[in-house]
Design a protein around this motif. Structure first.
Motif, PDB file in Angstrom:
ATOM      1  N   THR A 129       1.150   2.606   0.651  1.00  0.00           N
ATOM      2  CA  THR A 129       0.079   1.896   1.577  1.00  0.00           C
ATOM      3  C   THR A 129      -1.155   2.601   1.706  1.00  0.00           C
ATOM      4  OG1 THR A 129       2.094   0.914   2.704  1.00  0.00           O
ATOM      5  CG2 THR A 129      -0.183   0.950   4.012  1.00  0.00           C
ATOM      6  N   PHE A 158      -3.057   2.124  -1.309  1.00  0.00           N
ATOM      7  CA  PHE A 158      -4.169   0.941  -1.590  1.00  0.00           C
ATOM      8  C   PHE A 158      -5.127   0.926  -0.530  1.00  0.00           C
ATOM      9  CE2 PHE A 158      -0.031  -1.411  -3.015  1.00  0.00           C
ATOM     10  CZ  PHE A 158      -0.662  -1.846  -4.252  1.00  0.00           C
ATOM     11  N   ASN A 159      -5.074   1.592   0.705  1.00  0.00           N
ATOM     12  CA  ASN A 159      -6.076   1.723   1.547  1.00  0.00           C
ATOM     13  C   ASN A 159      -7.475   2.638   1.309  1.00  0.00           C
ATOM     14  OD1 ASN A 159      -4.752   0.184   3.415  1.00  0.00           O
ATOM     15  ND2 ASN A 159      -3.887   1.802   4.465  1.00  0.00           N
ATOM     16  N   HIS A 205       1.844  -2.573  -7.793  1.00  0.00           N
ATOM     17  CA  HIS A 205       2.623  -2.897  -6.716  1.00  0.00           C
ATOM     18  C   HIS A 205       3.559  -1.741  -6.082  1.00  0.00           C
ATOM     19  CE1 HIS A 205       5.499  -3.849  -9.643  1.00  0.00           C
ATOM     20  NE2 HIS A 205       6.525  -3.165  -8.591  1.00  0.00           N
ATOM     21  N   LYS A 210       4.236  -7.807  -2.990  1.00  0.00           N
ATOM     22  CA  LYS A 210       4.316  -6.505  -2.336  1.00  0.00           C
ATOM     23  C   LYS A 210       2.905  -5.955  -2.308  1.00  0.00           C
ATOM     24  CE  LYS A 210       9.072  -5.337  -4.059  1.00  0.00           C
ATOM     25  NZ  LYS A 210       9.741  -4.385  -4.656  1.00  0.00           N
ATOM     26  N   PRO A 265      -1.006  -5.759  -1.040  1.00  0.00           N
ATOM     27  CA  PRO A 265      -1.551  -6.028   0.428  1.00  0.00           C
ATOM     28  C   PRO A 265      -2.529  -7.254  -0.106  1.00  0.00           C
ATOM     29  CG  PRO A 265      -1.423  -3.763   0.215  1.00  0.00           C
ATOM     30  CD  PRO A 265      -0.957  -4.335  -1.218  1.00  0.00           C
ATOM     31  N   VAL A 266      -2.840  -8.136   1.148  1.00  0.00           N
ATOM     32  CA  VAL A 266      -3.788  -9.152   0.903  1.00  0.00           C
ATOM     33  C   VAL A 266      -4.986  -8.488   0.731  1.00  0.00           C
ATOM     34  CG1 VAL A 266      -4.612 -11.407   1.948  1.00  0.00           C
ATOM     35  CG2 VAL A 266      -2.155 -10.655   2.304  1.00  0.00           C
ATOM     36  N   THR A 267      -5.534  -7.594   1.334  1.00  0.00           N
ATOM     37  CA  THR A 267      -6.744  -6.935   1.303  1.00  0.00           C
ATOM     38  C   THR A 267      -7.103  -6.498  -0.067  1.00  0.00           C
ATOM     39  OG1 THR A 267      -5.827  -5.050   2.075  1.00  0.00           O
ATOM     40  CG2 THR A 267      -6.799  -6.119   3.633  1.00  0.00           C
TER      41      THR A 267
END
Length: 556
Positions: A133, A136-137, A129, A161, A163-165
Protein backbone atom coordinates in the motif's frame (compact mmCIF):
# COMPACT_ATOMS: atom_id res chain seq x y z
CA UNK A 1 21.57 -23.80 -23.08
CA UNK A 2 21.12 -23.57 -26.82
CA UNK A 3 17.50 -24.80 -26.84
CA UNK A 4 14.77 -22.17 -26.62
CA UNK A 5 11.34 -23.30 -25.49
CA UNK A 6 8.40 -22.74 -27.81
CA UNK A 7 6.84 -20.08 -25.54
CA UNK A 8 9.97 -17.91 -25.97
CA UNK A 9 10.87 -18.94 -29.50
CA UNK A 10 7.45 -17.98 -30.88
CA UNK A 11 6.77 -15.00 -28.63
CA UNK A 12 4.95 -12.36 -30.74
CA UNK A 13 7.20 -9.59 -32.06
CA UNK A 14 4.36 -7.27 -33.15
CA UNK A 15 0.66 -6.73 -32.53
CA UNK A 16 -0.40 -8.82 -35.52
CA UNK A 17 1.17 -11.96 -34.03
CA UNK A 18 -0.77 -11.75 -30.74
CA UNK A 19 -3.36 -14.52 -30.52
CA UNK A 20 -7.02 -13.46 -30.18
CA UNK A 21 -6.58 -10.12 -28.43
CA UNK A 22 -7.66 -7.88 -31.30
CA UNK A 23 -9.78 -5.66 -29.05
CA UNK A 24 -6.58 -4.59 -27.26
CA UNK A 25 -4.08 -4.57 -30.11
CA UNK A 26 -6.39 -2.59 -32.43
CA UNK A 27 -6.92 0.05 -29.75
CA UNK A 28 -3.18 0.44 -29.19
CA UNK A 29 -2.36 0.56 -32.90
CA UNK A 30 -4.95 3.28 -33.49
CA UNK A 31 -3.65 5.25 -30.50
CA UNK A 32 -0.11 5.11 -31.91
CA UNK A 33 -1.23 6.26 -35.37
CA UNK A 34 -3.26 9.13 -33.90
CA UNK A 35 -0.48 10.08 -31.45
CA UNK A 36 -2.86 9.56 -28.52
CA UNK A 37 -0.90 7.06 -26.44
CA UNK A 38 -1.52 7.57 -22.73
CA UNK A 39 1.36 7.81 -20.25
CA UNK A 40 0.05 4.88 -18.17
CA UNK A 41 -1.56 1.60 -19.19
CA UNK A 42 -2.60 -1.44 -17.18
CA UNK A 43 -3.09 -4.86 -18.79
CA UNK A 44 -5.26 -7.36 -16.93
CA UNK A 45 -6.36 -10.90 -17.66
CA UNK A 46 -5.71 -14.60 -16.98
CA UNK A 47 -2.22 -16.05 -17.01
CA UNK A 48 -0.50 -16.63 -20.32
CA UNK A 49 -2.78 -14.46 -22.46
CA UNK A 50 -0.17 -11.87 -23.51
CA UNK A 51 -0.17 -9.05 -20.95
CA UNK A 52 3.62 -8.65 -20.64
CA UNK A 53 4.09 -9.45 -24.33
CA UNK A 54 1.75 -6.64 -25.42
CA UNK A 55 3.50 -4.24 -23.01
CA UNK A 56 6.87 -5.06 -24.61
CA UNK A 57 5.47 -4.67 -28.12
CA UNK A 58 4.00 -1.29 -27.17
CA UNK A 59 7.39 -0.22 -25.81
CA UNK A 60 9.06 -1.38 -29.04
CA UNK A 61 6.55 0.57 -31.16
CA UNK A 62 7.00 3.75 -29.13
CA UNK A 63 10.84 3.64 -29.19
CA UNK A 64 11.32 2.47 -32.77
CA UNK A 65 13.64 4.90 -34.60
CA UNK A 66 11.19 4.88 -37.52
CA UNK A 67 8.22 5.55 -35.26
CA UNK A 68 6.28 5.75 -33.18
CA UNK A 69 4.71 3.19 -35.48
CA UNK A 70 2.13 0.41 -34.94
CA UNK A 71 4.49 -1.89 -36.84
CA UNK A 72 8.11 -1.74 -35.53
CA UNK A 73 10.87 -1.93 -38.10
CA UNK A 74 12.84 -4.68 -36.28
CA UNK A 75 16.10 -3.23 -37.70
CA UNK A 76 16.91 -0.22 -35.52
CA UNK A 77 18.97 -0.33 -32.34
CA UNK A 78 15.95 -0.01 -30.05
CA UNK A 79 14.01 -2.84 -31.75
CA UNK A 80 17.06 -5.12 -31.72
CA UNK A 81 17.70 -4.48 -28.04
CA UNK A 82 14.13 -5.35 -27.13
CA UNK A 83 14.14 -8.47 -29.31
CA UNK A 84 17.37 -9.66 -27.72
CA UNK A 85 16.01 -9.04 -24.22
CA UNK A 86 18.49 -6.33 -23.16
CA UNK A 87 16.85 -2.94 -23.75
CA UNK A 88 18.52 0.06 -22.13
CA UNK A 89 15.45 2.31 -22.06
CA UNK A 90 12.77 -0.24 -21.18
CA UNK A 91 13.04 -1.18 -17.51
CA UNK A 92 11.09 -4.33 -16.64
CA UNK A 93 10.42 -4.81 -12.92
CA UNK A 94 8.94 -7.80 -11.09
CA UNK A 95 6.38 -6.38 -8.70
CA UNK A 96 6.42 -9.50 -6.54
CA UNK A 97 10.09 -9.12 -5.54
CA UNK A 98 10.34 -5.31 -5.75
CA UNK A 99 7.27 -4.33 -3.78
CA UNK A 100 8.63 -2.12 -1.00
CA UNK A 101 8.15 1.62 -0.76
CA UNK A 102 11.94 2.22 -0.87
CA UNK A 103 12.25 0.51 -4.25
CA UNK A 104 9.36 2.55 -5.67
CA UNK A 105 10.96 5.74 -4.30
CA UNK A 106 14.17 4.82 -6.13
CA UNK A 107 12.17 4.48 -9.37
CA UNK A 108 10.49 7.81 -8.70
CA UNK A 109 13.86 9.54 -8.15
CA UNK A 110 15.18 8.19 -11.48
CA UNK A 111 12.25 9.51 -13.50
CA UNK A 112 13.98 12.85 -14.07
CA UNK A 113 16.77 11.25 -16.13
CA UNK A 114 16.34 11.15 -19.90
CA UNK A 115 16.44 7.85 -21.84
CA UNK A 116 19.84 6.71 -23.10
CA UNK A 117 19.15 6.78 -26.82
CA UNK A 118 15.42 6.20 -27.30
CA UNK A 119 12.43 8.46 -27.41
CA UNK A 120 10.86 7.27 -24.13
CA UNK A 121 11.96 5.63 -20.91
CA UNK A 122 9.36 2.91 -20.31
CA UNK A 123 8.74 1.15 -17.01
CA UNK A 124 7.02 -2.26 -17.21
CA UNK A 125 5.93 -3.51 -13.76
CA UNK A 126 4.72 -7.10 -13.90
CA UNK A 127 2.41 -8.48 -11.17
CA UNK A 128 1.82 -4.91 -10.03
CA UNK A 129 -0.87 -6.01 -7.58
CA UNK A 130 1.93 -7.35 -5.33
CA UNK A 131 3.12 -3.84 -4.44
CA UNK A 132 2.49 -2.74 -0.88
CA UNK A 133 0.00 0.00 0.00
CA UNK A 134 2.83 2.40 0.82
CA UNK A 135 4.50 1.64 -2.52
CA UNK A 136 1.26 2.41 -4.38
CA UNK A 137 0.92 5.69 -2.49
CA UNK A 138 4.48 6.65 -3.34
CA UNK A 139 3.69 6.09 -7.02
CA UNK A 140 0.50 8.18 -7.15
CA UNK A 141 1.93 11.63 -7.93
CA UNK A 142 4.44 10.39 -10.48
CA UNK A 143 1.77 8.26 -12.15
CA UNK A 144 -0.61 11.20 -12.46
CA UNK A 145 1.89 13.75 -13.80
CA UNK A 146 5.03 11.98 -15.04
CA UNK A 147 7.75 13.67 -17.10
CA UNK A 148 7.00 13.75 -20.84
CA UNK A 149 9.59 11.05 -21.61
CA UNK A 150 8.10 8.49 -19.15
CA UNK A 151 5.53 5.76 -19.89
CA UNK A 152 4.25 3.30 -17.27
CA UNK A 153 2.98 -0.14 -18.34
CA UNK A 154 1.48 -2.40 -15.67
CA UNK A 155 0.45 -6.07 -15.93
CA UNK A 156 -1.60 -8.05 -13.41
CA UNK A 157 -3.79 -11.11 -13.07
CA UNK A 158 -5.66 -9.68 -10.06
CA UNK A 159 -6.84 -6.13 -10.80
CA UNK A 160 -9.21 -6.13 -7.82
CA UNK A 161 -6.18 -5.90 -5.52
CA UNK A 162 -4.99 -2.65 -7.09
CA UNK A 163 -6.16 0.56 -5.40
CA UNK A 164 -8.80 2.55 -7.25
CA UNK A 165 -6.52 5.60 -7.14
CA UNK A 166 -4.03 3.71 -9.32
CA UNK A 167 -6.64 2.32 -11.71
CA UNK A 168 -8.17 5.75 -12.26
CA UNK A 169 -4.81 7.09 -13.47
CA UNK A 170 -4.33 4.34 -16.10
CA UNK A 171 -5.93 3.19 -19.29
CA UNK A 172 -7.15 -0.33 -18.59
CA UNK A 173 -7.05 -3.14 -21.16
CA UNK A 174 -8.71 -6.46 -20.22
CA UNK A 175 -7.35 -9.49 -22.06
CA UNK A 176 -9.59 -12.52 -22.64
CA UNK A 177 -9.03 -16.24 -22.48
CA UNK A 178 -8.18 -17.60 -25.92
CA UNK A 179 -11.04 -19.77 -27.28
CA UNK A 180 -10.46 -23.44 -27.93
CA UNK A 181 -10.63 -23.15 -31.72
CA UNK A 182 -8.19 -20.23 -31.99
CA UNK A 183 -5.73 -21.82 -29.58
CA UNK A 184 -5.78 -25.21 -31.30
CA UNK A 185 -5.22 -23.54 -34.69
CA UNK A 186 -2.28 -21.63 -33.24
CA UNK A 187 -0.79 -24.88 -31.94
CA UNK A 188 -1.32 -26.50 -35.33
CA UNK A 189 0.70 -23.72 -36.94
CA UNK A 190 3.53 -24.23 -34.46
CA UNK A 191 3.55 -27.98 -35.14
CA UNK A 192 3.77 -27.29 -38.85
CA UNK A 193 6.76 -24.99 -38.33
CA UNK A 194 8.45 -27.59 -36.12
CA UNK A 195 7.66 -30.50 -38.51
CA UNK A 196 5.58 -32.29 -35.88
CA UNK A 197 2.74 -34.62 -36.87
CA UNK A 198 -0.03 -33.87 -34.36
CA UNK A 199 -3.65 -34.93 -34.63
CA UNK A 200 -6.30 -32.26 -34.21
CA UNK A 201 -7.88 -34.24 -31.32
CA UNK A 202 -4.60 -34.10 -29.41
CA UNK A 203 -4.25 -30.36 -30.00
CA UNK A 204 -7.84 -29.80 -28.86
CA UNK A 205 -7.05 -31.74 -25.70
CA UNK A 206 -3.96 -29.59 -25.08
CA UNK A 207 -5.94 -26.39 -25.66
CA UNK A 208 -8.70 -27.58 -23.35
CA UNK A 209 -6.20 -28.42 -20.60
CA UNK A 210 -4.56 -24.98 -20.95
CA UNK A 211 -7.90 -23.25 -20.18
CA UNK A 212 -7.35 -20.39 -22.59
CA UNK A 213 -3.68 -19.75 -21.73
CA UNK A 214 -1.38 -19.62 -24.75
CA UNK A 215 1.75 -20.03 -22.64
CA UNK A 216 0.39 -23.10 -20.83
CA UNK A 217 -0.65 -24.66 -24.13
CA UNK A 218 2.78 -24.08 -25.69
CA UNK A 219 4.55 -25.48 -22.62
CA UNK A 220 2.41 -28.62 -22.73
CA UNK A 221 3.03 -28.95 -26.47
CA UNK A 222 6.76 -28.61 -25.84
CA UNK A 223 6.56 -31.43 -23.31
CA UNK A 224 4.50 -33.58 -25.69
CA UNK A 225 7.04 -33.12 -28.49
CA UNK A 226 9.87 -34.14 -26.19
CA UNK A 227 8.08 -37.32 -25.08
CA UNK A 228 6.36 -38.31 -28.34
CA UNK A 229 7.90 -41.13 -30.38
CA UNK A 230 8.90 -40.27 -33.97
CA UNK A 231 7.61 -36.69 -33.58
CA UNK A 232 4.02 -37.95 -33.73
CA UNK A 233 1.50 -36.69 -31.18
CA UNK A 234 -1.75 -38.61 -30.66
CA UNK A 235 -4.71 -38.17 -28.34
CA UNK A 236 -3.71 -41.26 -26.36
CA UNK A 237 -0.25 -39.82 -25.84
CA UNK A 238 -1.66 -36.53 -24.51
CA UNK A 239 -4.02 -38.38 -22.16
CA UNK A 240 -1.07 -40.37 -20.87
CA UNK A 241 1.00 -37.22 -20.48
CA UNK A 242 -1.53 -35.20 -18.47
CA UNK A 243 -2.91 -38.21 -16.56
CA UNK A 244 -6.37 -37.88 -18.07
CA UNK A 245 -8.62 -40.77 -19.01
CA UNK A 246 -9.56 -41.45 -22.59
CA UNK A 247 -12.96 -40.44 -23.88
CA UNK A 248 -14.19 -44.06 -24.28
CA UNK A 249 -13.60 -44.64 -20.54
CA UNK A 250 -15.44 -41.43 -19.62
CA UNK A 251 -18.27 -42.30 -22.00
CA UNK A 252 -18.58 -45.78 -20.49
CA UNK A 253 -18.65 -44.31 -16.99
CA UNK A 254 -21.39 -41.81 -17.82
CA UNK A 255 -23.41 -44.48 -19.60
CA UNK A 256 -23.15 -46.73 -16.53
CA UNK A 257 -24.33 -43.86 -14.29
CA UNK A 258 -27.33 -43.19 -16.54
CA UNK A 259 -28.21 -46.91 -16.54
CA UNK A 260 -27.51 -47.27 -12.78
CA UNK A 261 -25.08 -50.09 -13.55
CA UNK A 262 -23.29 -50.24 -10.19
CA UNK A 263 -21.17 -53.27 -11.01
CA UNK A 264 -19.73 -51.63 -14.13
CA UNK A 265 -18.89 -48.45 -12.23
CA UNK A 266 -17.02 -50.32 -9.49
CA UNK A 267 -15.03 -52.25 -12.12
CA UNK A 268 -14.14 -49.05 -14.04
CA UNK A 269 -12.82 -47.39 -10.89
CA UNK A 270 -10.84 -50.52 -10.01
CA UNK A 271 -9.16 -50.59 -13.44
CA UNK A 272 -8.29 -46.88 -13.27
CA UNK A 273 -6.89 -47.23 -9.75
CA UNK A 274 -4.75 -50.26 -10.60
CA UNK A 275 -3.44 -48.62 -13.79
CA UNK A 276 -2.16 -45.65 -11.79
CA UNK A 277 -4.54 -43.02 -13.15
CA UNK A 278 -5.11 -39.90 -11.09
CA UNK A 279 -8.67 -40.37 -9.83
CA UNK A 280 -8.97 -36.66 -9.00
CA UNK A 281 -8.40 -35.76 -12.64
CA UNK A 282 -10.86 -38.47 -13.67
CA UNK A 283 -13.44 -37.01 -11.27
CA UNK A 284 -12.92 -33.56 -12.77
CA UNK A 285 -13.36 -35.02 -16.27
CA UNK A 286 -16.70 -36.59 -15.26
CA UNK A 287 -17.95 -33.21 -13.99
CA UNK A 288 -16.80 -31.46 -17.18
CA UNK A 289 -18.52 -33.98 -19.45
CA UNK A 290 -21.75 -33.76 -17.46
CA UNK A 291 -21.58 -30.04 -18.09
CA UNK A 292 -20.99 -30.71 -21.80
CA UNK A 293 -24.14 -32.86 -21.96
CA UNK A 294 -26.24 -30.12 -20.36
CA UNK A 295 -24.91 -27.51 -22.79
CA UNK A 296 -25.49 -29.81 -25.77
CA UNK A 297 -29.07 -30.50 -24.74
CA UNK A 298 -29.77 -26.79 -24.25
CA UNK A 299 -27.67 -25.18 -26.97
CA UNK A 300 -27.36 -27.92 -29.58
CA UNK A 301 -24.31 -29.37 -31.31
CA UNK A 302 -23.51 -26.30 -33.37
CA UNK A 303 -22.55 -24.06 -30.46
CA UNK A 304 -18.95 -23.31 -29.42
CA UNK A 305 -19.51 -23.64 -25.69
CA UNK A 306 -18.22 -27.22 -25.52
CA UNK A 307 -14.48 -27.68 -26.06
CA UNK A 308 -14.79 -31.19 -27.54
CA UNK A 309 -14.84 -32.62 -31.05
CA UNK A 310 -17.99 -33.21 -33.08
CA UNK A 311 -17.66 -36.98 -32.74
CA UNK A 312 -17.58 -36.65 -28.96
CA UNK A 313 -20.66 -34.41 -29.07
CA UNK A 314 -22.58 -36.99 -31.09
CA UNK A 315 -21.63 -39.84 -28.75
CA UNK A 316 -22.57 -37.84 -25.63
CA UNK A 317 -25.97 -37.05 -27.09
CA UNK A 318 -26.43 -40.70 -27.99
CA UNK A 319 -25.85 -42.06 -24.46
CA UNK A 320 -27.97 -39.28 -22.91
CA UNK A 321 -30.87 -39.64 -25.31
CA UNK A 322 -34.18 -39.43 -23.47
CA UNK A 323 -32.64 -37.88 -20.35
CA UNK A 324 -33.81 -34.42 -19.33
CA UNK A 325 -31.40 -31.52 -18.65
CA UNK A 326 -32.91 -31.31 -15.15
CA UNK A 327 -31.77 -34.86 -14.38
CA UNK A 328 -28.24 -34.20 -15.67
CA UNK A 329 -28.17 -30.97 -13.67
CA UNK A 330 -28.97 -32.89 -10.49
CA UNK A 331 -26.10 -35.29 -11.18
CA UNK A 332 -23.72 -32.38 -11.80
CA UNK A 333 -24.92 -30.57 -8.70
CA UNK A 334 -24.16 -33.56 -6.48
CA UNK A 335 -20.80 -34.06 -8.19
CA UNK A 336 -19.72 -30.46 -7.57
CA UNK A 337 -20.92 -30.51 -3.95
CA UNK A 338 -18.70 -33.52 -3.26
CA UNK A 339 -15.68 -31.99 -5.01
CA UNK A 340 -14.21 -30.50 -1.82
CA UNK A 341 -14.22 -33.95 -0.21
CA UNK A 342 -12.44 -35.43 -3.21
CA UNK A 343 -9.65 -32.84 -3.02
CA UNK A 344 -8.71 -33.50 0.59
CA UNK A 345 -9.56 -37.15 1.20
CA UNK A 346 -6.92 -39.81 1.70
CA UNK A 347 -9.27 -42.60 0.57
CA UNK A 348 -10.28 -41.25 -2.81
CA UNK A 349 -11.14 -44.64 -4.29
CA UNK A 350 -13.64 -45.44 -1.54
CA UNK A 351 -15.14 -41.95 -1.69
CA UNK A 352 -15.57 -42.09 -5.48
CA UNK A 353 -17.19 -45.52 -5.27
CA UNK A 354 -19.62 -44.13 -2.71
CA UNK A 355 -20.31 -41.09 -4.87
CA UNK A 356 -20.99 -43.14 -8.00
CA UNK A 357 -23.36 -45.38 -6.06
CA UNK A 358 -25.14 -42.25 -4.84
CA UNK A 359 -25.47 -40.97 -8.42
CA UNK A 360 -27.10 -44.27 -9.38
CA UNK A 361 -29.81 -43.63 -6.80
CA UNK A 362 -30.90 -40.35 -8.42
CA UNK A 363 -34.23 -40.97 -10.22
CA UNK A 364 -34.91 -39.59 -13.65
CA UNK A 365 -36.89 -36.37 -13.46
CA UNK A 366 -40.17 -36.54 -15.40
CA UNK A 367 -41.66 -33.41 -16.85
CA UNK A 368 -45.25 -32.42 -16.11
CA UNK A 369 -46.22 -33.05 -19.71
CA UNK A 370 -44.87 -36.61 -19.55
CA UNK A 371 -46.75 -37.29 -16.32
CA UNK A 372 -50.00 -36.02 -17.83
CA UNK A 373 -49.51 -38.21 -20.89
CA UNK A 374 -49.04 -41.27 -18.68
CA UNK A 375 -52.16 -40.39 -16.70
CA UNK A 376 -54.12 -40.07 -19.93
CA UNK A 377 -52.96 -43.57 -20.91
CA UNK A 378 -54.03 -44.94 -17.55
CA UNK A 379 -57.39 -43.27 -17.88
CA UNK A 380 -57.89 -44.77 -21.33
CA UNK A 381 -56.99 -48.25 -20.06
CA UNK A 382 -59.19 -48.16 -16.92
CA UNK A 383 -61.42 -45.09 -16.62
CA UNK A 384 -62.83 -46.27 -13.29
CA UNK A 385 -59.53 -46.03 -11.42
CA UNK A 386 -57.98 -42.85 -12.79
CA UNK A 387 -59.85 -39.61 -13.27
CA UNK A 388 -58.43 -36.49 -14.86
CA UNK A 389 -60.64 -33.43 -14.66
CA UNK A 390 -61.58 -31.67 -17.86
CA UNK A 391 -60.15 -28.43 -16.49
CA UNK A 392 -56.67 -29.99 -16.48
CA UNK A 393 -56.93 -30.85 -20.17
CA UNK A 394 -57.56 -27.24 -21.08
CA UNK A 395 -55.40 -24.14 -20.84
CA UNK A 396 -52.33 -26.11 -21.97
CA UNK A 397 -52.21 -28.20 -18.77
CA UNK A 398 -51.48 -25.19 -16.58
CA UNK A 399 -51.63 -25.63 -12.81
CA UNK A 400 -53.48 -22.85 -11.05
CA UNK A 401 -52.36 -21.54 -7.69
CA UNK A 402 -55.08 -21.44 -5.04
CA UNK A 403 -55.02 -18.93 -2.21
CA UNK A 404 -55.36 -20.27 1.34
CA UNK A 405 -58.88 -20.38 2.70
CA UNK A 406 -59.82 -17.67 5.23
CA UNK A 407 -62.92 -17.57 7.35
CA UNK A 408 -64.32 -14.71 5.29
CA UNK A 409 -64.04 -16.83 2.16
CA UNK A 410 -65.98 -19.80 3.54
CA UNK A 411 -69.06 -20.80 1.53
CA UNK A 412 -72.47 -19.92 2.97
CA UNK A 413 -73.93 -22.45 5.36
CA UNK A 414 -76.53 -24.77 3.92
CA UNK A 415 -79.13 -25.23 6.66
CA UNK A 416 -81.21 -27.72 4.73
CA UNK A 417 -82.74 -30.29 7.04
CA UNK A 418 -81.68 -33.03 4.62
CA UNK A 419 -78.02 -32.42 5.48
CA UNK A 420 -78.40 -32.14 9.25
CA UNK A 421 -76.10 -34.42 11.10
CA UNK A 422 -77.45 -36.96 13.49
CA UNK A 423 -76.27 -35.46 16.76
CA UNK A 424 -78.77 -37.11 19.10
CA UNK A 425 -76.25 -39.68 20.25
CA UNK A 426 -73.61 -37.00 21.09
CA UNK A 427 -73.42 -34.73 24.10
CA UNK A 428 -72.88 -31.00 23.74
CA UNK A 429 -69.29 -31.39 25.01
CA UNK A 430 -68.57 -33.97 22.28
CA UNK A 431 -70.10 -31.69 19.67
CA UNK A 432 -67.85 -28.88 20.93
CA UNK A 433 -64.82 -31.09 20.40
CA UNK A 434 -65.96 -31.73 16.82
CA UNK A 435 -66.25 -27.97 16.28
CA UNK A 436 -62.71 -27.44 17.60
CA UNK A 437 -61.36 -30.21 15.37
CA UNK A 438 -62.98 -28.76 12.26
CA UNK A 439 -61.82 -25.21 13.04
CA UNK A 440 -58.25 -26.48 13.52
CA UNK A 441 -58.33 -28.01 10.03
CA UNK A 442 -59.57 -24.75 8.50
CA UNK A 443 -57.36 -22.38 10.49
CA UNK A 444 -54.87 -23.89 12.92
CA UNK A 445 -54.14 -20.65 14.77
CA UNK A 446 -57.83 -20.18 15.59
CA UNK A 447 -58.09 -23.80 16.71
CA UNK A 448 -55.14 -23.40 19.10
CA UNK A 449 -56.64 -20.18 20.46
CA UNK A 450 -59.97 -21.87 21.23
CA UNK A 451 -58.34 -24.93 22.80
CA UNK A 452 -56.14 -22.85 25.11
CA UNK A 453 -58.37 -19.89 25.96
CA UNK A 454 -62.00 -21.04 25.80
CA UNK A 455 -64.31 -23.58 27.46
CA UNK A 456 -67.76 -24.86 26.48
CA UNK A 457 -70.52 -23.50 28.76
CA UNK A 458 -73.95 -24.20 27.29
CA UNK A 459 -75.98 -24.61 24.13
CA UNK A 460 -79.54 -23.28 24.25
CA UNK A 461 -81.95 -21.65 21.80
CA UNK A 462 -79.48 -22.01 18.92
CA UNK A 463 -76.90 -20.07 20.93
CA UNK A 464 -73.48 -21.46 21.72
CA UNK A 465 -72.11 -19.99 24.94
CA UNK A 466 -68.32 -20.06 25.32
CA UNK A 467 -66.31 -19.17 28.42
CA UNK A 468 -63.27 -16.98 27.62
CA UNK A 469 -60.21 -17.79 29.74
CA UNK A 470 -57.16 -15.58 30.05
CA UNK A 471 -56.67 -11.86 29.58
CA UNK A 472 -58.51 -9.14 27.75
CA UNK A 473 -56.18 -9.69 24.83
CA UNK A 474 -57.45 -13.26 24.49
CA UNK A 475 -61.14 -12.23 24.42
CA UNK A 476 -60.37 -9.70 21.68
CA UNK A 477 -58.66 -12.42 19.63
CA UNK A 478 -61.57 -14.81 20.23
CA UNK A 479 -64.12 -12.25 19.07
CA UNK A 480 -62.18 -11.83 15.82
CA UNK A 481 -62.77 -15.53 15.12
CA UNK A 482 -66.49 -15.44 16.01
CA UNK A 483 -67.60 -15.58 12.37
CA UNK A 484 -65.53 -18.70 11.77
CA UNK A 485 -66.90 -20.32 14.95
CA UNK A 486 -70.51 -19.54 13.97
CA UNK A 487 -70.10 -20.91 10.44
CA UNK A 488 -68.42 -24.09 11.67
CA UNK A 489 -70.96 -24.69 14.44
CA UNK A 490 -73.81 -24.08 11.98
CA UNK A 491 -72.40 -26.76 9.68
CA UNK A 492 -72.09 -29.21 12.57
CA UNK A 493 -75.57 -28.57 13.97
CA UNK A 494 -77.17 -28.12 10.56
CA UNK A 495 -78.80 -24.79 11.41
CA UNK A 496 -77.93 -21.18 12.08
CA UNK A 497 -75.95 -20.85 15.32
CA UNK A 498 -74.97 -17.71 17.22
CA UNK A 499 -71.97 -17.47 19.52
CA UNK A 500 -71.80 -15.63 22.84
CA UNK A 501 -68.71 -15.17 25.00
CA UNK A 502 -68.84 -15.15 28.78
CA UNK A 503 -66.22 -12.63 29.90
CA UNK A 504 -66.73 -13.07 33.64
CA UNK A 505 -63.72 -15.34 33.84
CA UNK A 506 -61.31 -12.77 32.38
CA UNK A 507 -58.47 -12.01 34.80
CA UNK A 508 -57.80 -8.31 34.37
CA UNK A 509 -54.61 -8.59 36.39
CA UNK A 510 -53.11 -10.32 33.38
CA UNK A 511 -53.52 -7.12 31.42
CA UNK A 512 -50.88 -5.44 33.56
CA UNK A 513 -47.14 -5.89 33.63
CA UNK A 514 -44.90 -8.43 32.03
CA UNK A 515 -47.16 -11.51 32.24
CA UNK A 516 -49.67 -10.22 29.68
CA UNK A 517 -46.88 -9.23 27.30
CA UNK A 518 -45.37 -12.68 27.65
CA UNK A 519 -48.63 -14.47 26.90
CA UNK A 520 -49.21 -12.12 24.00
CA UNK A 521 -45.85 -13.03 22.47
CA UNK A 522 -46.46 -16.76 22.98
CA UNK A 523 -49.89 -16.53 21.36
CA UNK A 524 -48.49 -14.61 18.40
CA UNK A 525 -45.81 -17.25 18.01
CA UNK A 526 -48.35 -20.07 18.06
CA UNK A 527 -50.46 -18.23 15.49
CA UNK A 528 -47.47 -17.51 13.24
CA UNK A 529 -47.90 -19.14 9.79
CA UNK A 530 -44.22 -20.14 9.68
CA UNK A 531 -44.42 -21.90 13.06
CA UNK A 532 -47.57 -23.74 11.99
CA UNK A 533 -45.99 -24.69 8.67
CA UNK A 534 -42.99 -26.21 10.46
CA UNK A 535 -45.31 -28.09 12.82
CA UNK A 536 -47.29 -29.50 9.92
CA UNK A 537 -44.19 -30.42 7.95
CA UNK A 538 -42.56 -32.24 10.87
CA UNK A 539 -45.90 -33.51 12.26
CA UNK A 540 -44.90 -32.21 15.68
CA UNK A 541 -46.21 -30.03 18.46
CA UNK A 542 -44.96 -27.21 20.67
CA UNK A 543 -43.49 -28.72 23.83
CA UNK A 544 -41.98 -25.66 25.49
CA UNK A 545 -42.05 -21.91 25.00
CA UNK A 546 -39.31 -19.58 26.17
CA UNK A 547 -38.97 -15.80 26.10
CA UNK A 548 -35.40 -14.62 25.55
CA UNK A 549 -34.64 -11.12 26.76
CA UNK A 550 -32.30 -8.88 24.79
CA UNK A 551 -29.07 -8.17 26.64
CA UNK A 552 -26.90 -5.13 26.12
CA UNK A 553 -23.19 -5.44 26.65
CA UNK A 554 -21.00 -2.51 27.62
CA UNK A 555 -17.54 -2.15 26.18
CA UNK A 556 -14.89 -2.23 28.85
Amino acid sequence: MSYLVLARKYRPADFNAVVHQEHVTTTLKNAIELNRVAHAHIFTGPRGTGKTTIARILGKCMNCFNGPSPIPCENCRSCNEISSGSPSDIIEIDGASNNSVDQIREIRDNLVYKPVHSRYKIYIIDEVHMLSTAAFNALLKSLEEPPPHIIFLFATTEPHKIPVTILSRCQRHDLKRVPLGALSEHLAGLCKNENIDASMESLLNIASTAEGSVRDAMSLLDQAIASAPDNKITLEHINWLIGSSSFPVIKETLDSIFKADRKALINILAELYLSGKDLKIFYSDIANYLRHIIILKINGKEGNLCDISKDCKNELLEISMGLSPQYISRLLDITLKEESKIKYTENIRILMELLFLKLCEIPETKSLEKILVELEKLKASDPGEVYISESRKTEENKIEYKEPVHETDLPPVNVSTDKKQNLKTLSNEEIWLKILEKISKIKMAAGNLLKNNSRFLDFNNDTLKIKAVGSGYHISMLKKESSLIEKTASEIYGKEIRVEFDESFIDESLNKGFVNEKEKIFLQAESNPLVNAVKNKLKGKIIEERLIKNKRFKEE
